[in-house]
Design an enzyme around this catalytic site. Sequence first.
Site, PDB file in Angstrom:
ATOM      1  N   ARG A 171       0.671  -1.376   0.028  1.00 59.03           N
ATOM      2  CA  ARG A 171       0.014   0.091  -0.018  1.00 59.03           C
ATOM      3  C   ARG A 171       0.898   1.313  -0.010  1.00 59.03           C
ATOM      4  O   ARG A 171       0.630   2.362  -0.683  1.00 59.03           O
ATOM      5  CB  ARG A 171      -0.865  -0.049   1.226  1.00 59.03           C
ATOM      6  CG  ARG A 171      -2.283  -0.699   1.079  1.00 59.03           C
ATOM      7  CD  ARG A 171      -1.914  -2.190   0.590  1.00 59.03           C
ATOM      8  NE  ARG A 171      -3.341  -3.106   0.339  1.00 59.03           N
ATOM      9  CZ  ARG A 171      -3.739  -3.793   1.210  1.00 59.03           C
ATOM     10  NH1 ARG A 171      -3.056  -4.014   2.381  1.00 59.03           N
ATOM     11  NH2 ARG A 171      -4.930  -4.463   0.820  1.00 59.03           N
ATOM     12  N   ASP A 200       0.105  -6.964  -3.557  1.00 55.85           N
ATOM     13  CA  ASP A 200      -1.225  -6.396  -3.059  1.00 55.85           C
ATOM     14  C   ASP A 200      -1.759  -5.633  -4.346  1.00 55.85           C
ATOM     15  O   ASP A 200      -1.007  -5.575  -5.295  1.00 55.85           O
ATOM     16  CB  ASP A 200      -1.459  -5.737  -2.042  1.00 55.85           C
ATOM     17  CG  ASP A 200      -2.834  -6.132  -1.103  1.00 55.85           C
ATOM     18  OD1 ASP A 200      -3.926  -6.032  -1.836  1.00 55.85           O
ATOM     19  OD2 ASP A 200      -2.431  -6.928  -0.032  1.00 55.85           O
ATOM     20  N   HIS A 270      -6.560  -9.982  -3.851  1.00 55.45           N
ATOM     21  CA  HIS A 270      -5.368  -8.833  -3.775  1.00 55.45           C
ATOM     22  C   HIS A 270      -4.326  -9.121  -4.793  1.00 55.45           C
ATOM     23  O   HIS A 270      -3.107  -9.072  -4.730  1.00 55.45           O
ATOM     24  CB  HIS A 270      -4.693  -9.299  -2.199  1.00 55.45           C
ATOM     25  CG  HIS A 270      -5.675  -8.708  -1.253  1.00 55.45           C
ATOM     26  ND1 HIS A 270      -5.915  -7.318  -0.994  1.00 55.45           N
ATOM     27  CD2 HIS A 270      -6.525  -9.368  -0.483  1.00 55.45           C
ATOM     28  CE1 HIS A 270      -6.775  -7.445   0.053  1.00 55.45           C
ATOM     29  NE2 HIS A 270      -7.109  -8.370   0.380  1.00 55.45           N
ATOM     30  N   ASP A 333      -6.534 -14.499   1.806  1.00 54.45           N
ATOM     31  CA  ASP A 333      -7.910 -13.624   2.345  1.00 54.45           C
ATOM     32  C   ASP A 333      -8.596 -12.885   1.443  1.00 54.45           C
ATOM     33  O   ASP A 333      -8.135 -12.754   0.274  1.00 54.45           O
ATOM     34  CB  ASP A 333      -6.987 -12.530   3.431  1.00 54.45           C
ATOM     35  CG  ASP A 333      -6.359 -11.596   2.914  1.00 54.45           C
ATOM     36  OD1 ASP A 333      -5.413 -12.025   1.963  1.00 54.45           O
ATOM     37  OD2 ASP A 333      -6.169 -10.440   3.195  1.00 54.45           O
ATOM     38  N   GLU A 334      -9.607 -12.482   1.828  1.00 50.47           N
ATOM     39  CA  GLU A 334     -10.571 -11.430   1.043  1.00 50.47           C
ATOM     40  C   GLU A 334     -10.623 -11.687  -0.472  1.00 50.47           C
ATOM     41  O   GLU A 334     -10.033 -10.733  -1.254  1.00 50.47           O
ATOM     42  CB  GLU A 334      -9.962  -9.873   1.555  1.00 50.47           C
ATOM     43  CG  GLU A 334     -10.221  -9.901   2.872  1.00 50.47           C
ATOM     44  CD  GLU A 334      -9.658  -8.553   3.403  1.00 50.47           C
ATOM     45  OE1 GLU A 334     -10.180  -7.884   4.059  1.00 50.47           O
ATOM     46  OE2 GLU A 334      -8.701  -8.047   2.747  1.00 50.47           O
ATOM     47  N   TRP A 406      -7.037 -13.794  11.817  1.00 55.15           N
ATOM     48  CA  TRP A 406      -6.832 -12.385  11.993  1.00 55.15           C
ATOM     49  C   TRP A 406      -8.278 -11.847  12.078  1.00 55.15           C
ATOM     50  O   TRP A 406      -8.363 -10.971  12.936  1.00 55.15           O
ATOM     51  CB  TRP A 406      -6.227 -11.880  10.620  1.00 55.15           C
ATOM     52  CG  TRP A 406      -7.048 -11.952   9.190  1.00 55.15           C
ATOM     53  CD1 TRP A 406      -7.476 -12.873   8.546  1.00 55.15           C
ATOM     54  CD2 TRP A 406      -8.041 -10.899   8.945  1.00 55.15           C
ATOM     55  NE1 TRP A 406      -7.906 -12.686   7.634  1.00 55.15           N
ATOM     56  CE2 TRP A 406      -8.786 -11.655   7.841  1.00 55.15           C
ATOM     57  CE3 TRP A 406      -8.440  -9.550   9.276  1.00 55.15           C
ATOM     58  CZ2 TRP A 406      -9.686 -10.502   6.984  1.00 55.15           C
ATOM     59  CZ3 TRP A 406      -9.269  -8.928   8.425  1.00 55.15           C
ATOM     60  CH2 TRP A 406      -9.881  -9.401   7.497  1.00 55.15           C
ATOM     61  N   TYR A 431      -3.907  -5.613  15.432  1.00 52.61           N
ATOM     62  CA  TYR A 431      -3.906  -4.831  14.406  1.00 52.61           C
ATOM     63  C   TYR A 431      -3.242  -3.590  14.582  1.00 52.61           C
ATOM     64  O   TYR A 431      -4.171  -2.493  15.196  1.00 52.61           O
ATOM     65  CB  TYR A 431      -5.219  -4.795  13.598  1.00 52.61           C
ATOM     66  CG  TYR A 431      -5.119  -5.633  12.443  1.00 52.61           C
ATOM     67  CD1 TYR A 431      -4.816  -7.170  12.776  1.00 52.61           C
ATOM     68  CD2 TYR A 431      -5.736  -5.628  11.128  1.00 52.61           C
ATOM     69  CE1 TYR A 431      -4.601  -7.993  11.725  1.00 52.61           C
ATOM     70  CE2 TYR A 431      -5.748  -6.652  10.308  1.00 52.61           C
ATOM     71  CZ  TYR A 431      -5.312  -7.914  10.578  1.00 52.61           C
ATOM     72  OH  TYR A 431      -5.260  -8.827   9.723  1.00 52.61           O
ATOM     73  N   PHE A 432      -2.341  -3.048  14.349  1.00 49.94           N
ATOM     74  CA  PHE A 432      -1.119  -2.059  15.099  1.00 49.94           C
ATOM     75  C   PHE A 432      -1.915  -0.749  13.779  1.00 49.94           C
ATOM     76  O   PHE A 432      -1.278   0.306  13.915  1.00 49.94           O
ATOM     77  CB  PHE A 432       0.041  -2.188  14.929  1.00 49.94           C
ATOM     78  CG  PHE A 432       0.449  -2.742  16.199  1.00 49.94           C
ATOM     79  CD1 PHE A 432      -0.410  -3.280  17.148  1.00 49.94           C
ATOM     80  CD2 PHE A 432       1.885  -3.152  16.317  1.00 49.94           C
ATOM     81  CE1 PHE A 432      -0.194  -3.967  18.444  1.00 49.94           C
ATOM     82  CE2 PHE A 432       2.240  -3.883  17.507  1.00 49.94           C
ATOM     83  CZ  PHE A 432       1.429  -4.347  18.496  1.00 49.94           C
ATOM     84  N   ASP A 433      -2.425  -1.099  12.803  1.00 51.08           N
ATOM     85  CA  ASP A 433      -2.847  -0.027  11.937  1.00 51.08           C
ATOM     86  C   ASP A 433      -4.176   0.555  12.500  1.00 51.08           C
ATOM     87  O   ASP A 433      -4.356   1.891  12.079  1.00 51.08           O
ATOM     88  CB  ASP A 433      -3.268  -0.292  10.658  1.00 51.08           C
ATOM     89  CG  ASP A 433      -4.338  -1.457  10.132  1.00 51.08           C
ATOM     90  OD1 ASP A 433      -4.478  -2.135  11.357  1.00 51.08           O
ATOM     91  OD2 ASP A 433      -4.814  -1.767   9.236  1.00 51.08           O
ATOM     92  N   TRP A 482      -0.750  -2.827   8.455  1.00 47.85           N
ATOM     93  CA  TRP A 482      -1.174  -2.483   6.821  1.00 47.85           C
ATOM     94  C   TRP A 482      -1.097  -1.026   6.744  1.00 47.85           C
ATOM     95  O   TRP A 482      -1.184  -0.211   7.773  1.00 47.85           O
ATOM     96  CB  TRP A 482      -2.722  -2.987   6.898  1.00 47.85           C
ATOM     97  CG  TRP A 482      -2.971  -4.501   7.356  1.00 47.85           C
ATOM     98  CD1 TRP A 482      -3.285  -5.113   8.459  1.00 47.85           C
ATOM     99  CD2 TRP A 482      -2.465  -5.476   6.329  1.00 47.85           C
ATOM    100  NE1 TRP A 482      -3.420  -6.243   8.231  1.00 47.85           N
ATOM    101  CE2 TRP A 482      -3.002  -6.606   7.000  1.00 47.85           C
ATOM    102  CE3 TRP A 482      -2.129  -5.622   5.116  1.00 47.85           C
ATOM    103  CZ2 TRP A 482      -2.685  -8.013   6.397  1.00 47.85           C
ATOM    104  CZ3 TRP A 482      -1.975  -6.887   4.748  1.00 47.85           C
ATOM    105  CH2 TRP A 482      -2.393  -7.981   5.168  1.00 47.85           C
ATOM    106  N   GLU A 484      -2.228   1.296   4.533  1.00 49.63           N
ATOM    107  CA  GLU A 484      -3.130   2.049   3.636  1.00 49.63           C
ATOM    108  C   GLU A 484      -3.006   3.565   4.054  1.00 49.63           C
ATOM    109  O   GLU A 484      -2.707   4.616   3.263  1.00 49.63           O
ATOM    110  CB  GLU A 484      -4.726   1.785   3.638  1.00 49.63           C
ATOM    111  CG  GLU A 484      -4.793   0.634   3.073  1.00 49.63           C
ATOM    112  CD  GLU A 484      -4.932  -0.609   3.980  1.00 49.63           C
ATOM    113  OE1 GLU A 484      -4.133  -0.571   4.941  1.00 49.63           O
ATOM    114  OE2 GLU A 484      -5.793  -1.585   3.692  1.00 49.63           O
TER     115      GLU A 484
HETATM  116  C1  ACM Z   1      -6.115  -9.048   6.451  1.00 41.74           C
HETATM  117  O1  ACM Z   1      -6.250  -8.217   7.328  1.00 41.74           O
HETATM  118  N1  ACM Z   1      -6.743  -8.728   5.340  1.00 41.74           N
HETATM  119  C2  ACM Z   1      -5.576 -10.416   6.632  1.00 41.74           C
END
Ligand code: ACM
Length: 776
Positions: A171, A200, A270, A333-334, A406, A431-433, A482, A484
Site C-alpha cells: 500500500r 497486493d 489482492h 484472504d478477502e 486475523w 492490528y497496529f494500523d 497494514w 493504507e
Molecule cells: C487481512 O487483514 N486482510 C488479513
Amino acid sequence: MNKFLVTLIAGAAMSGGQLSAMQTADYRVVPLPREITMTAAAEGFKLLPTTKIAYSKGDEQQKKNAELLAEYIGGLTGLKLQITTKMPRANAIVLSADLAGENPEAYALTVTDRMIKINGVTPTGTFRGVQTLRKSIGEPVAGGETLTFPAAEIADRPEFGYRGMHLDVSRHFISADSVKRYIDILALHNINKFHWHLTDDQGWRLEIKKHPKLTEVGSKRSKTVIGKNWGTFDNIPHEGFYTQEQVRDIVRYAADRQITIIPEIDLPGHMQGVLAAYPHLGCTGGPYEVWSTWGVSDEVLCVGNDATFELIDDVLTEVLDLFPSEYIHVGGDECPKVRWKDCPKCQARIESLGIKGDDKHTAEEYLQSYVINRAERFLNERGRKMIGWDEILEGGLSPNATVMSWRGEDGGREAVRQGHDAIMVPNNYLYFDYYQTEDTDGEPLAIGGCVTTEHVYSYNPRMKGLTDEEKSHVLGVQANLWTEYIPNFRHVEYMVLPRMAALSEVQWTDPESKDYTDFTTRLRRFMKLYDHEGYNYARHLFNVRGEFTPDHATGAVVVKLFSVDGSPIHYTLDGTEPTRQSALYTRPLSISSDCTFTAAAFPESGIKTRSISETFSFNKATNRSVTLLQPTHSNYTYKGPGTLVDGLRGVGNIRTGRWLGFNGNDMEAVIDLGAEQELSEMELRTFVDRDDWVFNARGVAIAVSSDGVNYTEVASKTMEPATADSPKGIETFTLTFEPVKARYAKVTALSEHNIPAWHGAAGNPGFLFVDEISLK
Ligand code: ACM
Ligand code: ZN
C-alpha cells in the site's frame, strides 16, 4: 572505614575534584526475562575501555553476535570494545552456545565481578541474551561515567516459538534501508519472524526475473486516493520494488539478527497489481490498473486459466530461491468470488475438477481451496510449509496448512480443533494500523478501531476452552501493520512503538509474570533506548488518565486521576491548560457544580503530554437512575445507560465511551428523578458521522409521568432523512414546553432504520449515537 566512602573519594580524585557518577544496569527489561537472581555478595562487573568481547574461533554466528554487541555497547557508551577469539580470564564478555536445554532461544546470562557470560542453547539464544544485556544498560552512559552490571544469574527463554511482526509494503512502499531499520526494531523486541507482505492490489514489490512486468508495470500506480476512498486522488505516482539482490541482502541482515523473513505472496485475491501487468490472467481480460483506492477488489486471478498456475509456480520458485524460511505465506484472504461466478473458464474448471457446492460452502469457495491446496502441495514437495489467512478454512483446509487467525480468534480456534497449527493475530488486539488511543483528535488518520498498548498487553493467545493438545498447536503471536494510511517510515515507527513492546511481553514473557503497571515502569526506561536510536514512538502512555464515577447519593461526579510512574498531575477548573503551578492532584475530587475541568501529567523528562478536559453541566437528570427500553449495540454499550446522564458530555468521536450507540433500535430512556420536579426543557445531543454509517436522529420526543406507567408527551421534533450535505458532528436538540411536574421522563430518539439510497450502505440500519440528556 566504610568501603563505599573509599570508592567515592577515589572517584573524586580521578575526575579532577568532581564525583564521577555511576550508571547501573537493570536486567528488568522489556520483554521481562524469566528468572533474574541477583548475587548479593559480589559487586558486579565494571565495563572498562579495555573490556573485551570473546567468542570461540571459527564460530561465524558468534562472531556476528560479538560484532553486534560491540556496536550496541559502542552506541550507548562510546567505548569501542575489542573482539577476540582468545578466551580472557577476566574483564570480558564471553559469548558461547553450549547451554543444555530444549528451547533453541534459551540463554543464561551470568554476571560476576570478573566476567559476563552469555551462553545460549544455540547462537540464536546467545543473541537474545545480547539484546537483554544491551537493554539492561537502559540509556546512553555519559562520558566519564562508569557502567556497572550488578552480579546476577539470568535464565531466560521465550514463551512462544513464533513471535512475529508483519509489514505491508504494497500500500505504501518502504525503502530497503527502512526495512532494515524495521528489522533492527524487531530484534530489539526479541521478535524472530518478519512477515513481509510483498504483493497486493496497490503494488507488486518483488522482482521476479521470469515475469519482469510484475515490477515494470505492477509496482507502479499513477495516483493514490486521499483519505478514506472519498473520491479525490493525489495524482502523485507511487512506485517501488526490491531487486532480488536487495532481498538477499535483507534476508541476510535479518538472519544476522536471528530473524526469519516469511514472505507473503497473497493468492488468489489482492492480485490487481498482477492483473495490471498480465491482464489475460483476470477473468474479464481487463484492462486493469494498479489499484489507487483501498479495500477489497473484485478483480482476482482467473483460476480457469492454466497460465495463472504457471505464474504462481514461477513466482513461488523464485520466492523459495530467495527466502530460506521454512514457512511461506500464500495469503488467501478477502477473495471475492463474483468474477469466478460469471467466468466461463472458472466454471469450466469447477466442472472439470468435479467441484460441487453444498450447504457449507459454494463451489467457488471450494475452488479457492483448490488454489491454496495446490500451492501447499508445491511448497510441501519442496520441503516448505504453508501459512494462510483464516479464510483458508473456508472450503476445507489443505492438509498441513498453518492458519493465521486475523478475524478475531475463531479461525485459530477452529484450526487447532482440526489438529492444525495456528498463529494468533486477532485484529481486535493486534492490528497496529488501528488507532492507539480513544482520543483520536490530533491523531493521524487511521483505518479505525482502537488498540491501546494496554489492550495489546492484555492479550492471551492461550484461548479458553482448548485442550492441552489443542493449545500446543498455537505456535505463537504476531501483530500486523497494514499501510493504507501510513505513507512513510516515521509513521510506521509511530504506529508500532510502543505497542510492539507490549506485544513482545505477550510473545516472550512468562504469562504468570505479566503485570501492566510494572511493564509501564520498565517501558519508561526502554523508551530512553528508543530515544537513543531516534525511533519515533507514541507517548499516549504518559498522558493523564481520568476515571469519572457518578456519586448517586450526592449527584456529584468523583474524579480519579492516574499517571504512569506516579508523575505529578496538575489541574484547573476554569478551562485553562494546567501548568506545574496549577493545583496539584493528591486525592480523588468530588465535583458538583458546572465547570470545565482540565488535568495534565508532568513527567520529569520533558515529555510533552496531552491534557484531558471535561465540561461538567449539572441539571435535574444528572446521575439519576436511567432505564433503556431498547438495547444499545453491543460494541457501544460502555458503562451502560447511566452514561446518558453522568454529567460528562460526549466529545468529537464515537469511541470515547461517552456516546451510547444504537443500531436497528431506537433510544428510549426512562429517567427517574426520584421525586416530582418541575420540568420545562429537555436537551439531547447526537453525533453524526455518515462515513461510518452514523446518522442523526429521525425524531426526538419527551413524555412525562408521575407513576412511571402512564406517560403524556409534552414535546417532540421530527427530522427529514439525511442528504449527502446534511450537517455532521455534534447536533444538539432542545425541546422546551410549558412547565410540568413529573417524577419520570421518557426521552426518545429515533434512529435511521433505512439508510437512504444515495449512501454506500443504502438499505441498512444506520447507527445512532446519543449523549448527554439534560432536563431543566
Ligand atoms: C487481512 O487483514 N486482510 C488479513
Ligand atoms: Zn475466471
